[in-house]
Design an enzyme around this catalytic site. Structure first.
Site, PDB file in Angstrom:
ATOM      1  N   ASP A 289      10.286 102.151  48.769  1.00  0.00           N
ATOM      2  CA  ASP A 289       9.231 101.242  48.302  1.00  0.00           C
ATOM      3  C   ASP A 289       7.883 101.910  48.531  1.00  0.00           C
ATOM      4  OD1 ASP A 289      10.299  98.594  47.418  1.00  0.00           O
ATOM      5  OD2 ASP A 289      11.213  98.611  49.391  1.00  0.00           O
TER       6      ASP A 289
ATOM      7  N   ARG B 210       5.455 103.141  52.543  1.00  0.00           N
ATOM      8  CA  ARG B 210       6.376 103.565  53.603  1.00  0.00           C
ATOM      9  C   ARG B 210       5.926 104.940  54.123  1.00  0.00           C
ATOM     10  NH1 ARG B 210       7.082  98.797  53.073  1.00  0.00           N
ATOM     11  NH2 ARG B 210       8.899  97.848  52.068  1.00  0.00           N
TER      12      ARG B 210
ATOM     13  N   ARG C 168      -0.226  93.122  44.925  1.00  0.00           N
ATOM     14  CA  ARG C 168       0.797  94.085  44.526  1.00  0.00           C
ATOM     15  C   ARG C 168       0.966  94.098  43.008  1.00  0.00           C
ATOM     16  NH1 ARG C 168       6.009  92.280  47.408  1.00  0.00           N
ATOM     17  NH2 ARG C 168       6.796  94.288  46.664  1.00  0.00           N
TER      18      ARG C 168
ATOM     19  N   LYS D  96       9.945  95.970  39.012  1.00  0.00           N
ATOM     20  CA  LYS D  96      10.392  94.791  39.752  1.00  0.00           C
ATOM     21  C   LYS D  96       9.363  93.662  39.617  1.00  0.00           C
ATOM     22  CE  LYS D  96       8.477  96.747  44.038  1.00  0.00           C
ATOM     23  NZ  LYS D  96       8.802  97.370  45.333  1.00  0.00           N
ATOM     24  N   HIS D  97       9.739  92.373  39.745  1.00  0.00           N
ATOM     25  CA  HIS D  97      11.034  91.799  40.158  1.00  0.00           C
ATOM     26  C   HIS D  97      11.457  90.866  39.038  1.00  0.00           C
ATOM     27  CE1 HIS D  97       8.565  92.578  43.773  1.00  0.00           C
ATOM     28  NE2 HIS D  97       9.694  92.893  44.382  1.00  0.00           N
TER      29      HIS D  97
ATOM     30  N   HIS E  26      11.582  86.454  50.972  1.00  0.00           N
ATOM     31  CA  HIS E  26      12.114  87.016  52.211  1.00  0.00           C
ATOM     32  C   HIS E  26      12.520  85.902  53.172  1.00  0.00           C
ATOM     33  CE1 HIS E  26       9.761  90.416  50.631  1.00  0.00           C
ATOM     34  NE2 HIS E  26      10.602  91.172  51.287  1.00  0.00           N
TER      35      HIS E  26
ATOM     36  N   ASP F  16      17.242  93.008  44.388  1.00  0.00           N
ATOM     37  CA  ASP F  16      16.370  93.001  45.549  1.00  0.00           C
ATOM     38  C   ASP F  16      17.268  92.887  46.782  1.00  0.00           C
ATOM     39  OD1 ASP F  16      14.070  93.064  47.060  1.00  0.00           O
ATOM     40  OD2 ASP F  16      13.085  91.418  46.000  1.00  0.00           O
TER      41      ASP F  16
END
Length: 486
Positions: A69, A77, A139, A169-170, A182, A251
């Site tokens: 990601d 990351r 994002r 995505k998504h 999440h 996901d």
């Protein structure tokens, strides 16, 4: 019907787990030897020599795909320890220069290729039509379908020009939700026509740009029934109807929207049956203090064994898994035949400066340590702790005061501190009625000239505001430069 090792190898070919540590654990080495589709890197995997880690994975399994990601902006990351130095989607949307977006995609792809990874899990193709959205926000490229569509396509072109795969995505769009998947299952209140007109076009644009993979969303809508999109054949079949012949990636199956309802194993079986091809199992560190020492292996085995059992029982058609494995292998072959991009001039700071917007009259600002009163919400699981580096960059050695805007505790003391020396207020959600807006107004009652630096979605607020829409080192530096230029 394949048996034993042959069946396990087939199932491994559709699994994409995370793992603990910066070396290949024994269970992962065995799975790679036995046909595992690859792995997903998270920040906790990148403490050592990541290129050497990637080389070891590819030595064990030459066609293994390593995903990461790396969106730029608020989600990184590779730069968790410092904050991203690449423009994020919202910054690019504000600039609205598709050449800049394609160049940014290329830079992200180049950086990912440099560590030996194969798949950028991005760009975000969501249209952020709900400003309350706690997980997408900056994002996304923006809240306009046309804008998000053209920038999604540009980002895909740039990423894949660097020789790695993109994963938009998504699907079918996480932008009109105000729940974080999440933690729970978001429900859309949109009609099917609204989804098709507002949220699907960016994915169509990604397909037309040649995107190799598309990631699903754990969201549901009444007209789809109770199943989240990731597990819903009626939703995923629309991707194929739109001409997408690449890999449908789930996901993370350890997210609460799937895990709490079906479990990782049950979610894995249902996702394959619905038409998904590659199952992202998730980050084994997500349970936090509840994480077990072998959480990575446990999560992988739960998914693998559930699929094997479902095939043997007839619950899951063998042919569906074989089809998924073929698609994954085809994508892996395409990526491994890549011709990686070479270094190219890229001026991230210039793009970030173009994305800054100033509202109101800025007071004189000196290049000296600055008190930062940080009112932002805690980071979500999608965003790494690098968000703390925004405050550090803005403070330039000054004091950082972190407050919980919702509680209001400490706001009066912070306001008095703000009136005594050079200070700014750091926010990421100042829409009317929000706790941050209320706290900002309270601080300005004592220190009316204080500047707010907004790294969230643009919103009207009284007083001086510098908007630099990303929780990143790059965005923070751009905001401070705007203050100093005054």
């Amino acid at each position: 019907m394949p048996q034993g090792d042959e069946l396990t190898r087939l199932v491994n070919g559709v699994l994409w787990p995370g793992f603990l540590g910066s070396e290949v654990p024994s269970w992962l080495g065995s799975a790679l030897d036995d046909g595992l589709a690859g792995v997903v890197y998270f920040a906790q995997n990148l403490d050592g020599d990541t290129a050497a880690l990637s080389a070891e994975i590819h030595r064990r399994a030459p066609l293994a795909m390593i995903g990461i990601d790396e969106e730029g902006g608020s989600v990184t990351r590779l730069e968790t320890g410092t904050g991203s130095t690449v423009p994020g989607a919202a910054q690019l949307g504000v600039v609205d220069d598709v050449d800049a977006t394609e160049a940014t995609g290329y830079e992200i792809g180049r950086r990912v290729d440099r560590i030996g990874a194969d798949v950028v899990i991005g760009p975000v193709a969501d249209v952020n039509t709900d400003p309350r959205n706690p997980v997408i926000g900056v994002r996304a490229f923006g809240d306009s379908t046309d804008l998000v569509s053209r920038h999604t396509a540009a980002a895909v072109r740039g990423i894949q020009r660097a020789g790695v795969a993109a994963c938009a995505k998504h699907y079918p769009g996480h932008g009109d939700t105000h729940t974080d998947s999440h933690h729970d299952l978001p429900a859309l209140t949109l009609t099917q026509d609204e989804i098709e007109e507002q949220h699907l076009p960016p994915f169509t644009a990604a397909i037309r740009a040649g995107v190799l993979s598309i990631m699903t969303a754990h969201i549901c809508a009444p007209h789809w029934g109770d199943l989240p999109a990731t597990l819903n054949p009626d939703v995923l079949s629309r991707l194929r109807a739109d001409g997408f012949d690449g890999v449908i990636v789930t996901d993370a199956l350890d997210m609460a929207a799937v895990r709490e309802l079906f479990g990782i194993g049950g979610g894995a079986v249902r996702a394959l049956a619905a038409g998904a091809d590659l199952l992202c199992i998730g980050n084994p560190t997500n349970p936090g203090a509840a994480m077990l020492p072998d959480q990575d292996e446990r999560d992988y085995l739960v998914a693998r064994d559930a699929i094997v059992a479902a095939i043997r029982s007839g619950e899951l058609a063998l042919e569906r898994v074989e089809d998924a494995a073929r698609r994954v292998a085809r994508m892996a072959g395409a990526v491994r035949r890549r011709s990686a991009g070479t270094d190219a001039p890229f001026d991230a700071e210039a793009i970030a400066d173009r994305a800054v917007r100033v509202q109101g009259d800025l007071p004189a600002f000196a290049d000296e340590p600055t008190t930062v009163i940080d009112l932002r919400r805690a980071s979500s699981l999608a965003v790494d702790s690098a968000a703390s580096h925004v405050a550090l960059a803005l403070a330039a050695g000054g004091e950082i005061i972190r407050l919980d805007a919702a509680s209001g505790v400490g706001v009066d003391a912070a306001a008095r501190r703000a009136a005594d020396g050079q200070s700014i207020v750091l926010v990421d959600r100042v829409d009317p009625g929000s706790p941050q807006r209320a706290a900002l107004d309270d601080i300005r009652a004592t220190a009316p000239a204080i500047v707010a630096v907004n790294v969230g979605l643009p919103a009207d607020a009284a007083g001086a505001v510098v908007s630099s829409p990303a929780a990143s080192l790059l965005a923070a530096r751009a905001a401070r430069r705007a203050l100093l230029r005054n």
